[in-house]
Design a protein around this motif. Structure first.
Motif, PDB file in Angstrom:
ATOM      1  N   ASN A  80     -10.276  28.298  36.058  1.00  0.00           N
ATOM      2  CA  ASN A  80     -11.365  29.002  36.756  1.00  0.00           C
ATOM      3  C   ASN A  80     -11.865  30.184  35.913  1.00  0.00           C
ATOM      4  N   CYS A  81     -12.108  29.872  34.649  1.00  0.00           N
ATOM      5  CA  CYS A  81     -12.519  30.929  33.718  1.00  0.00           C
ATOM      6  C   CYS A  81     -13.697  30.427  32.881  1.00  0.00           C
ATOM      7  N   PRO A  82     -14.890  30.966  33.121  1.00  0.00           N
ATOM      8  CA  PRO A  82     -16.019  30.548  32.269  1.00  0.00           C
ATOM      9  C   PRO A  82     -15.815  31.015  30.823  1.00  0.00           C
ATOM     10  N   ALA A  83     -16.505  30.362  29.914  1.00  0.00           N
ATOM     11  CA  ALA A  83     -16.314  30.637  28.485  1.00  0.00           C
ATOM     12  C   ALA A  83     -16.596  32.100  28.135  1.00  0.00           C
ATOM     13  N   GLN A  84     -17.585  32.707  28.828  1.00  0.00           N
ATOM     14  CA  GLN A  84     -17.966  34.089  28.502  1.00  0.00           C
ATOM     15  C   GLN A  84     -16.832  35.067  28.804  1.00  0.00           C
ATOM     16  N   GLU A  85     -15.929  34.662  29.716  1.00  0.00           N
ATOM     17  CA  GLU A  85     -14.836  35.581  30.089  1.00  0.00           C
ATOM     18  C   GLU A  85     -13.614  35.419  29.193  1.00  0.00           C
ATOM     19  N   VAL A  86     -13.690  34.496  28.241  1.00  0.00           N
ATOM     20  CA  VAL A  86     -12.531  34.255  27.373  1.00  0.00           C
ATOM     21  C   VAL A  86     -12.581  35.209  26.189  1.00  0.00           C
ATOM     22  N   LEU A  87     -11.514  35.990  26.017  1.00  0.00           N
ATOM     23  CA  LEU A  87     -11.385  36.809  24.806  1.00  0.00           C
ATOM     24  C   LEU A  87     -10.717  35.943  23.722  1.00  0.00           C
ATOM     25  N   LEU A  88      -9.561  35.351  24.089  1.00  0.00           N
ATOM     26  CA  LEU A  88      -8.840  34.470  23.164  1.00  0.00           C
ATOM     27  C   LEU A  88      -8.212  33.328  23.938  1.00  0.00           C
ATOM     28  N   LEU A  89      -8.243  32.139  23.333  1.00  0.00           N
ATOM     29  CA  LEU A  89      -7.536  31.004  23.905  1.00  0.00           C
ATOM     30  C   LEU A  89      -6.768  30.323  22.786  1.00  0.00           C
ATOM     31  N   PHE A  90      -5.436  30.358  22.916  1.00  0.00           N
ATOM     32  CA  PHE A  90      -4.566  29.734  21.914  1.00  0.00           C
ATOM     33  C   PHE A  90      -4.077  28.404  22.453  1.00  0.00           C
ATOM     34  N   CYS A  91      -3.909  27.457  21.531  1.00  0.00           N
ATOM     35  CA  CYS A  91      -3.420  26.147  21.943  1.00  0.00           C
ATOM     36  C   CYS A  91      -2.659  25.514  20.786  1.00  0.00           C
ATOM     37  N   ASN A  92      -1.652  24.659  21.112  1.00  0.00           N
ATOM     38  CA  ASN A  92      -0.976  23.924  20.039  1.00  0.00           C
ATOM     39  C   ASN A  92      -1.098  22.420  20.281  1.00  0.00           C
ATOM     40  N   ALA A  93      -0.556  21.646  19.378  1.00  0.00           N
ATOM     41  CA  ALA A  93      -0.697  20.190  19.441  1.00  0.00           C
ATOM     42  C   ALA A  93       0.009  19.610  20.671  1.00  0.00           C
ATOM     43  N   ALA A  94       1.019  20.352  21.170  1.00  0.00           N
ATOM     44  CA  ALA A  94       1.762  19.857  22.338  1.00  0.00           C
ATOM     45  C   ALA A  94       1.013  20.139  23.631  1.00  0.00           C
ATOM     46  N   GLY A  95      -0.102  20.837  23.546  1.00  0.00           N
ATOM     47  CA  GLY A  95      -0.894  21.119  24.733  1.00  0.00           C
ATOM     48  C   GLY A  95      -0.563  22.436  25.396  1.00  0.00           C
TER      49      GLY A  95
END
Lengths: 122, 228
Positions: B200-215
């Motif tokens: 429930n977070c629109p893109a404009q509210e994202v400062l950082l989003l980290f992700c790895n291959a495991a999801g």
């Protein structure tokens, strides 16, 4: 590869800019020297009316070429040349014949200095 | 005064353009020709700012010329090893299995103190721990430790790196997705959008989003500016 293309384009632009500068400065200095030579001839035969017209024409030419000249040479040199040309007006009479010849030589030296600054390696 | 400020701003942007054009190589550890061009560019830029009577072309033309020559030279060096060696020299081995090559040190005009300092910068305090030490063309020292002195790796223990130990990479920064990193992780933009909908977070509210291959992911939302 994009950077290499950009470098080639910049280099081509610089070469074109240099050639343009070369032609501009050479043409301007050649015209000025030619004008000064004609002025000298007029002064030597004491035709001060023609000489006055020639000085005015030289000043107008110098003013027309001001923007172009100051892209390629120091403004100090241009100003020195301009002041020399303006000064010539004051010596257009028999009374100041020798001074006029000296001022003409000085103005020619200013034009040569302008030419030297652009073309000289040393 | 306005003209001086304008010339300064113009030269400033020309230099930024020049450094961007030359790329990351110029900002990192420098080869000799790169060091020369950086020094020259900084000096040339100041000429026009310090001397208003000198036309702006007096700085811009030499700077652009050096930039284009530097790029063409580095492209030529990338193609010709011989040219690269001529311009930048060769990497030189100075320590082999704990033994210092003193002739090489003399050739490089490296003192023993310089060598020790460079080794300490690599967290090496014992010369015997060095299998191979090489002085690179940019003057830095690269060191390969002898196997017994090296830190233990998972491979040494015959352990596979578990998927969840893979680093989480920034797939979105300040609302902008990084497609290259997404592709690297085998994720798509649609999966990213789905994730943001679930949070429930629109893109404009994202400062950082980290992700790895495991999801596994970590979301850092933008904070509202707090009034003092």
């Amino acid at each position: 590869m994009n950077r290499v293309r950009a470098a080639i384009v910049i280099l081509a632009f610089l070469i074109a800019f240099s050639v343009f500068g070369h032609i501009s400065i050479k043409t301007t200095t050649k015209n000025l020297l030619h004008g000064l030579q004609q002025l000298e001839q007029s002064v030597l035969v004491k035709d001060y009316t023609a000489a006055s017209r020639q000085v005015t024409a030289l000043m107008e030419q110098c003013q027309r070429d001001e923007e172009l000249l100051t892209i390629f040479v120091k403004r100090d040199l241009y100003n020195t040349l301009w002041i020399s040309l303006v000064g010539l007006q004051a010596y257009l009479s028999d009374q100041y014949f020798n001074d006029m010849l000296m001022e003409l030589a000085r103005t020619k030296a200013s034009v040569d200095a302008l030419h030297q600054q652009y073309f000289s390696l040393a | 005064m306005y003209v001086l400020m304008l010339r300064t701003v113009l030269i400033y942007f020309v230099i930024i353009f020049a450094m961007r054009l030359m790329g990351k190589k110029q900002l990192g550890e420098l080869q000799p020709s790169e060091l020369v061009s950086t020094i020259l560019i900084s000096n040339l830029a100041s000429i026009c700012i310090e001397s208003p009577e000198i036309p702006i072309a007096g700085s811009v033309v030499p700077v652009l010329l050096i930039v284009s020559l530097e790029i063409l030279l580095s492209a030529a060096c990338a193609r010709s090893r011989r040219l690269a060696t001529m311009l930048s020299g060769n990497a030189c081995i100075v320590v082999r299995r704990g033994e210092i090559d003193q002739n090489m040190l003399r050739r490089l005009r490296f003192s023993a103190d310089d060598l020790l300092e460079a080794l300490r910068a690599k967290d090496i305090f014992e010369l015997d721990d060095v299998e191979l030490a090489i002085v690179e063309t940019n003057g830095s020292l690269s060191v390969c430790k002898r196997p017994g002195a090296d830190t233990i790796k998972l491979d040494d223990l015959n352990l596979d790196k578990p998927l969840d130990r893979l680093p989480r990479l920034p797939v979105m920064v300040q609302g902008e997705p990084d497609i290259e990193i997404l592709n690297c992780l085998g994720r798509s933009k649609e999966q990213l959008e789905q994730l943001l909908r679930e949070e429930n977070c629109p893109a404009q509210e994202v400062l950082l989003l980290f992700c790895n291959a495991a999801g596994e992911y970590k979301l850092v939302r933008r904070q509202q500016k707090q009034s003092q």
